[in-house]
Design an enzyme around this catalytic site. Structure first.
Site, short mmCIF file in Angstrom:
data_model
loop_
_atom_site.label_atom_id
_atom_site.label_comp_id
_atom_site.label_asym_id
_atom_site.label_seq_id
_atom_site.Cartn_x
_atom_site.Cartn_y
_atom_site.Cartn_z
N HIS A 1 -22.58 54.95 76.25
CA HIS A 1 -23.85 54.45 75.74
C HIS A 1 -24.86 55.58 75.71
O HIS A 1 -24.92 56.36 76.67
CB HIS A 1 -24.37 53.32 76.64
CG HIS A 1 -25.75 52.88 76.25
ND1 HIS A 1 -25.96 52.06 75.17
CD2 HIS A 1 -26.97 53.19 76.77
CE1 HIS A 1 -27.27 51.86 75.05
NE2 HIS A 1 -27.91 52.54 76.00
N GLY B 1 -8.31 79.54 49.83
CA GLY B 1 -8.98 78.36 50.40
C GLY B 1 -9.06 77.22 49.40
O GLY B 1 -9.33 76.08 49.76
N GLY B 2 -8.81 77.52 48.10
CA GLY B 2 -8.72 76.47 47.08
C GLY B 2 -10.00 75.66 46.93
O GLY B 2 -11.11 76.14 47.18
N THR B 3 -9.82 74.40 46.56
CA THR B 3 -10.95 73.53 46.23
C THR B 3 -11.82 73.25 47.45
O THR B 3 -13.05 73.37 47.38
CB THR B 3 -10.43 72.19 45.67
OG1 THR B 3 -9.53 72.46 44.61
CG2 THR B 3 -11.58 71.33 45.17
N CYS B 4 -11.21 72.84 48.55
CA CYS B 4 -12.00 72.40 49.70
C CYS B 4 -12.98 73.48 50.13
O CYS B 4 -14.18 73.25 50.27
CB CYS B 4 -11.07 72.02 50.86
SG CYS B 4 -11.96 71.46 52.30
N GLU C 1 -1.51 83.18 44.92
CA GLU C 1 -2.79 82.51 44.64
C GLU C 1 -3.42 83.23 43.43
O GLU C 1 -3.43 84.44 43.38
CB GLU C 1 -3.74 82.56 45.85
CG GLU C 1 -5.17 82.13 45.59
CD GLU C 1 -5.31 80.75 44.94
OE1 GLU C 1 -4.77 79.77 45.48
OE2 GLU C 1 -5.97 80.67 43.88
C1 LIG Z 1 -16.93 68.17 45.09
C2 LIG Z 1 -15.75 67.86 45.96
C3 LIG Z 1 -15.97 67.44 47.27
C4 LIG Z 1 -14.89 67.13 48.10
N1 LIG Z 1 -15.15 66.71 49.37
C5 LIG Z 1 -14.11 66.40 50.19
C6 LIG Z 1 -14.34 65.97 51.53
O1 LIG Z 1 -15.48 65.88 51.98
N2 LIG Z 1 -13.27 65.68 52.31
C7 LIG Z 1 -11.99 65.78 51.84
O2 LIG Z 1 -11.05 65.50 52.58
N3 LIG Z 1 -11.74 66.18 50.56
C8 LIG Z 1 -12.77 66.50 49.73
N4 LIG Z 1 -12.50 66.93 48.46
C9 LIG Z 1 -11.10 67.03 48.00
C10 LIG Z 1 -10.45 68.30 48.57
O3 LIG Z 1 -11.21 69.44 48.20
C11 LIG Z 1 -9.00 68.45 48.11
O4 LIG Z 1 -8.34 67.24 48.29
C12 LIG Z 1 -8.35 69.55 48.96
O5 LIG Z 1 -8.92 70.80 48.63
C13 LIG Z 1 -6.84 69.61 48.83
O6 LIG Z 1 -6.48 70.37 47.78
P1 LIG Z 1 -5.03 70.99 47.66
O7 LIG Z 1 -4.57 71.50 48.97
O8 LIG Z 1 -4.16 70.04 46.96
O9 LIG Z 1 -5.25 72.23 46.66
P2 LIG Z 1 -6.54 73.02 46.25
O10 LIG Z 1 -7.47 73.15 47.39
O11 LIG Z 1 -7.08 72.47 45.00
O12 LIG Z 1 -5.94 74.47 45.99
C14 LIG Z 1 -5.02 74.75 44.99
C15 LIG Z 1 -4.94 76.25 44.82
O13 LIG Z 1 -3.85 76.56 43.94
C16 LIG Z 1 -4.22 77.63 43.08
N5 LIG Z 1 -3.34 77.53 41.90
C17 LIG Z 1 -3.27 76.50 41.03
N6 LIG Z 1 -2.30 76.73 40.12
C18 LIG Z 1 -1.76 77.95 40.42
C19 LIG Z 1 -0.74 78.74 39.85
N7 LIG Z 1 -0.03 78.31 38.79
N8 LIG Z 1 -0.47 79.94 40.40
C20 LIG Z 1 -1.17 80.38 41.49
N9 LIG Z 1 -2.15 79.67 42.08
C21 LIG Z 1 -2.43 78.46 41.56
C22 LIG Z 1 -5.68 77.34 42.81
O14 LIG Z 1 -6.35 78.53 42.38
C23 LIG Z 1 -6.17 76.85 44.16
O15 LIG Z 1 -6.66 77.91 44.95
C24 LIG Z 1 -13.57 67.26 47.61
C25 LIG Z 1 -13.34 67.69 46.30
C26 LIG Z 1 -14.41 67.99 45.49
C27 LIG Z 1 -14.15 68.45 44.08
#
Ligand SMILES: Cc1cc2nc3c(=O)[nH]c(=O)nc-3n(C[C@H](O)[C@H](O)[C@H](O)COP(=O)(O)OP(=O)(O)OC[C@H]3O[C@@H](n4cnc5c(N)ncnc54)[C@H](O)[C@@H]3O)c2cc1C
Length: 458
Positions: A440, A39-42, A34
């Site tokens: 209900h 925890g990434g985007t979510c 990582e």
């Molecule tokens: C504002 C916002 C609100 C959202 N709300 C919702 C919601 O309510 N419900 C829902 O289901 N979804 C929601 N989403 C979408 C959801 O966040 C994503 O679909 C979810 O996080 C899945 O992402 P993922 O598992 O593909 O990877 P991500 O969670 O994006 O994680 C990818 C990880 O890979 C790492 N990475 C990338 N490239 C490299 C590399 N070359 N080397 C090492 N590490 C790397 C990154 O740093 C990151 O930590 C929302 C998104 C946004 C932007």
């Protein structure tokens, strides 16, 4: 240093950590990479922080409406620093939990840095080379920055940077009327900003049915949000301390002046710096990695899971990708992405949940279709709660009685819709629900009633 693993997982999003732990638990030697926030985007910039802030915005909205409920709450004001601190505490706990989980997992070695392919079996992370028979990419996506005029000179926010604001925008202009843009628009309006939503398309949330788009617009306008659709030439200009967002709409002023602009116009997969070519992994012109129905890429032994494969854009789809890959590899299952029923929610308040086919998709199928429709104004729980925006709409195949798709837009809709989703996964006819006795008073109890009153879709 060179390491040899059975599997390497890249990205701590919604699929990677669970997959790494499951593989390690099955006795595989796993390397995990990582580069930024566990925890990434979510967890860090998506679901968790936004839904925490949506909850604060809901509290403000309800406090302003206190008198509707016979409650005296006094003047309402927002402490943005406290809203952000609450959000940050929730995010931090979750992020630290994911990192600790991975670091404490036996058979799993965590690396921090950016991974890039050297060959189909080797990744470089800084000075380290990680070799494995199986490589799993869960690299996610980031906010897209469109090539619109002015974007290089005028300041703008993304869905990530807006989460760090210290002061409330006087006037927030949201470019993009999709999930992300609409959630921030309503949230900041409820915090007290003036808000305008701009979209080049003819209606908000274009992926939803027309009646849902119209209801979204009605809800947002009732809260004082300005909506400018059909903005065919959006561009940014800096003007005396403000930002002008050029619209060239068919009607109305050609510009809207704001103190802040949020660009919420989609996401771009993080595949640009993976050196996919060195591994023979094919991606499409938008950067999404091409996968088959079991999430295998064009290179043997390499899988793409989560948003980077373009087969889903949600936490639940990414997590389901993990389940498919893990069950197929470890248990010889034959799970497929195409078994998944589309399901998502738009978290404006009230939430809009949708599953299965949309109305236009149902119509395209050319089948005999029945539709059940019930406005929230005819649902006791919604009336009692004083939240009567929205509706339930369900499509049923007239010949097989299978449920084709549904929208539950309204208070509690994101929870209530799951009984319909489960019936669809079980491939049961609509009568399964009409014969169920629901509690209900709930919104869900009106789902059987809606199905008892089906009419041909005209
Ligand atoms: C504002 C916002 C609100 C959202 N709300 C919702 C919601 O309510 N419900 C829902 O289901 N979804 C929601 N989403 C979408 C959801 O966040 C994503 O679909 C979810 O996080 C899945 O992402 P993922 O598992 O593909 O990877 P991500 O969670 O994006 O994680 C990818 C990880 O890979 C790492 N990475 C990338 N490239 C490299 C590399 N070359 N080397 C090492 N590490 C790397 C990154 O740093 C990151 O930590 C929302 C998104 C946004 C932007």
């Amino acid at each position: 240093m060179k390491y040899t693993f059975d599997a390497v997982v890249v990205g701590a999003g919604q699929a990677g950590p669970s997959l790494a732990v499951r593989l390690a638990g099955a006795g595989r030697k796993v390397g995990f990479v990582e580069r930024k926030l566990f925890g990434g985007t979510c967890v860090n910039a998506g679901c968790t922080p936004t839904k925490a802030m949506v909850a604060s915005a809901h509290a403000a909205h309800l406090a302003r409406r206190a008198q509707d409920y016979g409650v005296k709450a006094g003047p309402v004001s927002i402490d943005l620093a406290a809203v952000m601190a609450r959000k940050d505490a929730i995010v931090l706990k979750s992020r630290q939990g994911v990192e600790k989980w991975l670091r404490d997992t036996k058979n799993c070695t965590v690396f921090t840095g950016t991974a890039a392919f050297e060959s189909a079996k080797t990744l470089r992370v800084g000075d380290d080379l990680l070799e494995a028979e199986n490589i799993f990419l869960n690299v996610g996506a980031r906010p897209s920055i469109p090539k619109m005029p002015g974007v290089d000179s005028a300041p703008f926010l993304t869905s990530t940077s807006i989460l760090e604001l210290k002061d409330l925008p006087r006037h927030l202009v949201v470019v993009g009327g999709g999930y992300v843009g609409l959630e921030f628009a309503q949230m900041f309006r409820r915090f007290g900003s003036e808000v305008t939503v701009v979209d080049r398309k003819p209606r908000l949330a274009m992926h939803e049915d027309e009646d849902a788009s119209a209801a979204i617009r009605e809800i947002l306008e009732a809260e004082g949000i300005q909506i400018r659709v059909n903005a065919c030439c959006i561009h940014l200009e800096q003007r005396a301390g403000e930002i002008a967002v050029g619209l060239e709409c068919r009607e109305g002023e050609p510009h809207v002046l704001g103190s802040h602009v949020l660009l919420a116009v989609g996401r771009t997969p993080n595949t640009h710096d993976l050196n996919l070519a060195a591994a023979g992994v094919k991606a499409n012109e938008s950067g999404y990695i091409e996968v088959d129905d079991e999430l295998r890429t064009s290179a043997p032994g390499i899988y793409a899971i989560g948003d980077c494969n373009g087969r889903g854009a949600f936490t639940h789809t990414s997590y389901n990708d993990f389940e498919i890959v893990a069950d197929n590899l470890l248990q010889g299952a034959k799970r497929r992405v195409s078994d998944r029923i589309p399901a998502s929610a738009l978290y404006i308040d009230p939430p809009l949940a949708h599953i299965g086919l949309s109305e236009s998709e149902v119509r395209k199928q050319g089948k005999r279709v029945l539709v059940g429709m019930r406005p929230m104004t005819r649902i006791a729980r919604a009336i009692e709660k004083g939240e009567t925006y929205g509706f339930i709409k369900i499509f049923v195949d007239a010949d097989t009685q299978q449920i084709l798709g549904a929208t539950v837009f309204g208070v509690g809709g994101d929870e209530a819709i799951h009984c319909i989703l489960t019936a669809m996964y079980a491939k049961q006819p609509a009568s399964l629900l009409t014969h169920s006795v629901h509690i209900h008073p709930t919104v869900a109890e009106l789902i059987p009633t809606t199905l008892e009153d089906l009419k041909p879709l005209e």
